[in-house]
Design a protein around this motif. Structure first.
Motif, PDB file in Angstrom:
ATOM      1  N   PRO A  21       0.675   2.332  -9.403  1.00  0.00           N
ATOM      2  CA  PRO A  21      -0.435   3.157  -8.904  1.00  0.00           C
ATOM      3  C   PRO A  21      -0.155   3.772  -7.533  1.00  0.00           C
ATOM      4  CG  PRO A  21      -1.260   1.077  -9.742  1.00  0.00           C
ATOM      5  CD  PRO A  21       0.222   0.987  -9.746  1.00  0.00           C
ATOM      6  N   HIS A  22       0.541   3.029  -6.677  1.00  0.00           N
ATOM      7  CA  HIS A  22       0.866   3.547  -5.343  1.00  0.00           C
ATOM      8  C   HIS A  22       1.902   4.663  -5.449  1.00  0.00           C
ATOM      9  CE1 HIS A  22      -1.487   0.384  -3.513  1.00  0.00           C
ATOM     10  NE2 HIS A  22      -0.811  -0.517  -4.213  1.00  0.00           N
ATOM     11  N   ASN A  29       0.856  -1.174   0.000  1.00  0.00           N
ATOM     12  CA  ASN A  29       0.000   0.000   0.000  1.00  0.00           C
ATOM     13  C   ASN A  29       0.901   1.236   0.000  1.00  0.00           C
ATOM     14  OD1 ASN A  29       0.787   0.412   2.687  1.00  0.00           O
ATOM     15  ND2 ASN A  29      -0.991  -0.656   3.489  1.00  0.00           N
ATOM     16  N   ALA A  30       0.322   2.400  -0.202  1.00  0.00           N
ATOM     17  CA  ALA A  30       1.123   3.619  -0.348  1.00  0.00           C
ATOM     18  C   ALA A  30       1.921   3.929   0.911  1.00  0.00           C
ATOM     19  CB  ALA A  30       0.219   4.795  -0.712  1.00  0.00           C
ATOM     20  N   GLU A  31       1.361   3.684   2.075  1.00  0.00           N
ATOM     21  CA  GLU A  31       2.062   3.983   3.331  1.00  0.00           C
ATOM     22  C   GLU A  31       3.307   3.104   3.480  1.00  0.00           C
ATOM     23  OE1 GLU A  31      -1.369   3.153   3.464  1.00  0.00           O
ATOM     24  OE2 GLU A  31      -1.893   5.287   3.282  1.00  0.00           O
ATOM     25  N   ASN A  32       3.181   1.823   3.157  1.00  0.00           N
ATOM     26  CA  ASN A  32       4.332   0.920   3.270  1.00  0.00           C
ATOM     27  C   ASN A  32       5.395   1.228   2.226  1.00  0.00           C
ATOM     28  OD1 ASN A  32       3.186  -0.359   5.440  1.00  0.00           O
ATOM     29  ND2 ASN A  32       2.364  -2.053   4.246  1.00  0.00           N
ATOM     30  N   VAL A  33       4.969   1.623   1.028  1.00  0.00           N
ATOM     31  CA  VAL A  33       5.936   2.012  -0.004  1.00  0.00           C
ATOM     32  C   VAL A  33       6.709   3.234   0.471  1.00  0.00           C
ATOM     33  CG1 VAL A  33       6.181   2.935  -2.340  1.00  0.00           C
ATOM     34  CG2 VAL A  33       4.646   1.021  -1.921  1.00  0.00           C
ATOM     35  N   ALA A  82      11.213   2.054 -10.087  1.00  0.00           N
ATOM     36  CA  ALA A  82       9.997   1.337  -9.686  1.00  0.00           C
ATOM     37  C   ALA A  82      10.252  -0.156  -9.496  1.00  0.00           C
ATOM     38  CB  ALA A  82       8.905   1.562 -10.713  1.00  0.00           C
ATOM     39  N   TYR A  83      11.120  -0.743 -10.322  1.00  0.00           N
ATOM     40  CA  TYR A  83      11.335  -2.190 -10.221  1.00  0.00           C
ATOM     41  C   TYR A  83      12.033  -2.583  -8.921  1.00  0.00           C
ATOM     42  CZ  TYR A  83      16.187  -1.516 -11.791  1.00  0.00           C
ATOM     43  OH  TYR A  83      17.490  -1.126 -11.905  1.00  0.00           O
ATOM     44  N   VAL A  84      12.831  -1.684  -8.352  1.00  0.00           N
ATOM     45  CA  VAL A  84      13.498  -1.988  -7.079  1.00  0.00           C
ATOM     46  C   VAL A  84      12.479  -1.998  -5.941  1.00  0.00           C
ATOM     47  CG1 VAL A  84      15.179  -1.116  -5.400  1.00  0.00           C
ATOM     48  CG2 VAL A  84      15.743  -1.136  -7.824  1.00  0.00           C
ATOM     49  N   ILE A  85      11.569  -1.043  -5.973  1.00  0.00           N
ATOM     50  CA  ILE A  85      10.527  -1.010  -4.953  1.00  0.00           C
ATOM     51  C   ILE A  85       9.635  -2.242  -5.087  1.00  0.00           C
ATOM     52  CG2 ILE A  85       8.539   0.290  -4.104  1.00  0.00           C
ATOM     53  CD1 ILE A  85      10.017   2.819  -5.124  1.00  0.00           C
ATOM     54  N   ALA A  86       9.309  -2.603  -6.323  1.00  0.00           N
ATOM     55  CA  ALA A  86       8.481  -3.788  -6.556  1.00  0.00           C
ATOM     56  C   ALA A  86       9.187  -5.046  -6.058  1.00  0.00           C
ATOM     57  CB  ALA A  86       8.149  -3.914  -8.036  1.00  0.00           C
ATOM     58  N   SER A 145       0.118  13.209  -3.969  1.00  0.00           N
ATOM     59  CA  SER A 145      -0.027  13.754  -2.625  1.00  0.00           C
ATOM     60  C   SER A 145       1.172  14.607  -2.216  1.00  0.00           C
ATOM     61  CB  SER A 145      -0.240  12.629  -1.613  1.00  0.00           C
ATOM     62  OG  SER A 145       0.919  11.833  -1.516  1.00  0.00           O
ATOM     63  N   GLY A 146       2.257  14.561  -3.003  1.00  0.00           N
ATOM     64  CA  GLY A 146       3.431  15.393  -2.728  1.00  0.00           C
ATOM     65  C   GLY A 146       4.420  14.776  -1.766  1.00  0.00           C
ATOM     66  N   LEU A 147       4.237  13.511  -1.401  1.00  0.00           N
ATOM     67  CA  LEU A 147       5.163  12.872  -0.460  1.00  0.00           C
ATOM     68  C   LEU A 147       6.470  12.451  -1.130  1.00  0.00           C
ATOM     69  CD1 LEU A 147       2.656  10.718   1.596  1.00  0.00           C
ATOM     70  CD2 LEU A 147       3.839  12.802   2.312  1.00  0.00           C
ATOM     71  N   ILE A 148       6.410  12.066  -2.408  1.00  0.00           N
ATOM     72  CA  ILE A 148       7.627  11.727  -3.157  1.00  0.00           C
ATOM     73  C   ILE A 148       7.620  12.534  -4.444  1.00  0.00           C
ATOM     74  CG2 ILE A 148       7.789   9.409  -2.174  1.00  0.00           C
ATOM     75  CD1 ILE A 148       6.781   8.297  -4.838  1.00  0.00           C
ATOM     76  N   GLU A 149       8.749  12.504  -5.148  1.00  0.00           N
ATOM     77  CA  GLU A 149       8.877  13.262  -6.395  1.00  0.00           C
ATOM     78  C   GLU A 149       9.609  12.421  -7.430  1.00  0.00           C
ATOM     79  OE1 GLU A 149      12.864  15.668  -4.935  1.00  0.00           O
ATOM     80  OE2 GLU A 149      10.889  16.578  -4.650  1.00  0.00           O
TER      81      GLU A 149
END
Length: 121
Positions: free
Chosen positions: A45-46, A13-17, A29-33, A53-57
């Motif tokens: 999507p997350h 989910n977005a919070e855990n990411v 993205a592939y490292v996070i996945a 929401s402006g939390l990451i860029e």
């Protein structure tokens, strides 16, 4: 052995990411996945929601790859322990390649004798 990781939730989910990202570090993205063991298409999507929401860029720090960066300073690494004031007594000596190893020639001779006994004429 390797260092053990602290408990990291595997729920995607977005919070855990966001929690897995270190401030100041760019991630493709592939490292996070891979850290969640899911396909990249499930993570996008997350990441898009976190960007909106402006939390990451977005980050272009990686060559040919769109990265995602959590704003902030990257934590500084611990300074390594200073080296001792030791001196080397002598220059390293190369190995003596002309010597024989203990028992090596005897073992080879035994194998030669065995081969000669089983050799058919």
């Amino acid at each position: 052995m390797g260092r053990r990781r602290t408990f990291e939730p595997r729920v995607l989910n977005a919070e855990n990411v966001f929690a897995r990202m270190i401030p100041g570090k760019t991630y493709p993205a592939y490292v996070i996945a891979a850290s969640f063991k899911v396909p990249t298409k499930d993570v996008r999507p997350h990441l898009d929601a976190l960007i909106q929401s402006g939390l990451i860029e977005h980050s272009h720090a990686l060559a040919k790859t769109l990265g995602f960066r959590r704003p902030g300073k990257e934590p500084q690494k611990d300074a390594s322990a200073p080296g001792g004031d030791t001196s080397i007594a002598a220059a390293p000596t190369p190995p003596n390649l002309n010597s024989t190893l203990t028992g090596y020639e005897r073992e080879i001779r035994g194998w030669i004798e065995l081969c000669m006994m089983t050799r058919s004429r």
